[in-house]
Write a protein that holds these residues in place. Sequence first.
Motif, mmCIF file in Angstrom:
data_model
loop_
_atom_site.group_PDB
_atom_site.id
_atom_site.type_symbol
_atom_site.label_atom_id
_atom_site.label_comp_id
_atom_site.label_asym_id
_atom_site.label_seq_id
_atom_site.Cartn_x
_atom_site.Cartn_y
_atom_site.Cartn_z
ATOM 1 N N VAL A 148 -2.371 5.232 35.752
ATOM 2 C CA VAL A 148 -2.043 3.967 35.103
ATOM 3 C C VAL A 148 -2.583 3.946 33.674
ATOM 4 N N GLN A 149 -3.804 4.416 33.525
ATOM 5 C CA GLN A 149 -4.425 4.488 32.196
ATOM 6 C C GLN A 149 -3.568 5.303 31.233
ATOM 7 N N TYR A 160 -7.621 4.879 25.113
ATOM 8 C CA TYR A 160 -8.769 4.303 25.811
ATOM 9 C C TYR A 160 -8.956 4.917 27.193
ATOM 10 N N CYS A 161 -10.190 4.937 27.633
ATOM 11 C CA CYS A 161 -10.529 5.622 28.883
ATOM 12 C C CYS A 161 -10.114 4.857 30.133
ATOM 13 N N SER A 162 -10.012 3.542 30.031
ATOM 14 C CA SER A 162 -9.609 2.778 31.215
ATOM 15 C C SER A 162 -9.045 1.423 30.829
ATOM 16 N N TYR A 163 -7.857 1.144 31.319
ATOM 17 C CA TYR A 163 -7.258 -0.173 31.157
ATOM 18 C C TYR A 163 -7.540 -1.067 32.361
ATOM 19 N N THR A 164 -8.021 -0.495 33.443
ATOM 20 C CA THR A 164 -8.194 -1.256 34.681
ATOM 21 C C THR A 164 -9.639 -1.677 34.951
ATOM 22 N N SER A 165 -10.553 -1.266 34.110
ATOM 23 C CA SER A 165 -11.964 -1.592 34.334
ATOM 24 C C SER A 165 -12.205 -3.103 34.271
ATOM 25 N N ALA A 187 -4.743 -8.002 36.026
ATOM 26 C CA ALA A 187 -5.134 -8.867 34.912
ATOM 27 C C ALA A 187 -6.032 -8.165 33.906
ATOM 28 N N MET A 188 -6.877 -7.253 34.369
ATOM 29 C CA MET A 188 -7.790 -6.592 33.442
ATOM 30 C C MET A 188 -7.034 -5.699 32.460
ATOM 31 N N ALA A 189 -5.963 -5.061 32.928
ATOM 32 C CA ALA A 189 -5.119 -4.262 32.034
ATOM 33 C C ALA A 189 -4.354 -5.170 31.085
ATOM 34 N N TYR A 231 4.656 -4.844 34.421
ATOM 35 C CA TYR A 231 4.050 -5.242 33.142
ATOM 36 C C TYR A 231 4.233 -4.156 32.089
ATOM 37 N N LEU A 232 4.105 -2.903 32.484
ATOM 38 C CA LEU A 232 4.321 -1.792 31.556
ATOM 39 C C LEU A 232 5.753 -1.806 31.013
#
Length: 242
Positions: A148-149, A160-165, A187-189, A231-232
């Motif tokens: 996903v990232q 960026y290393c993470s969109y889901t963090s 939501a975090m992404a 969303y993507l």
Amino acid sequence: MIRVQLDLSIIIPCYNEEESLPLLKNLLLQFKEKAVLTFELIFVDDGSSDNTHNLLQKMFTEFLYVKVIKNSTNLNLGGAVKAGIPQCQGQFTAVIDADGSYSPLKLLEMYHLINSENLDVVSASAHHPEAGFAETTPWWRVFLSRSVQDLYNIILHTHYCSYTSIFRIYRTELLKSLKIESNNFMAMAEILSKCVLKNAKIVDFPAKSSYRQHGVSKAKIFQTIKAHLLYLTKLLFKCVKV
């Protein structure tokens, strides 16, 4: 009501976390002992059916600024975060896990970074080359997260290393300005992508993550993947409002 200007607001979504709260309290007491900043804890009981709400009201009396918000029904991670944002009185706002996957002590380094470097977002990631997942983290979760990232980075032209963090610190003014639509873990992404679209200054922060020690994960994996893909697609066709 008198509003106090604080350095940091910490939003902590909680859904059926009675088993995790003793560990969380211990970690937050360590944070309190080392912190040289003013902060508030904003717990969002997201419609828990166990004893989470009562424990939140009783267990954190050692802290000066504590708010406990109760959602009447479970709104999921994004809904819980959205419920907490309007309550934030800090110059910066952190969102952290209730299960201690990331140590709250990392917030001290992250706060220093965002404040001293005049940044808008500091995002902790176990995918950072200098960090790493604990061995107990299921391989398939690591694979899905990284996939996903990669898609977000391709579409948004980022690295960026993470969109889901979940574990991040934001400039509160920026966070409150976002039109956050998602209620689930996606939501975090959405939040980070909209910060990107606003040309925010964002820095990755290496932080080791461990799989939760108590309770069970609330993430609904396949529903979350579907939400990410939808969303993507909106991002790809520039149909996202920030």
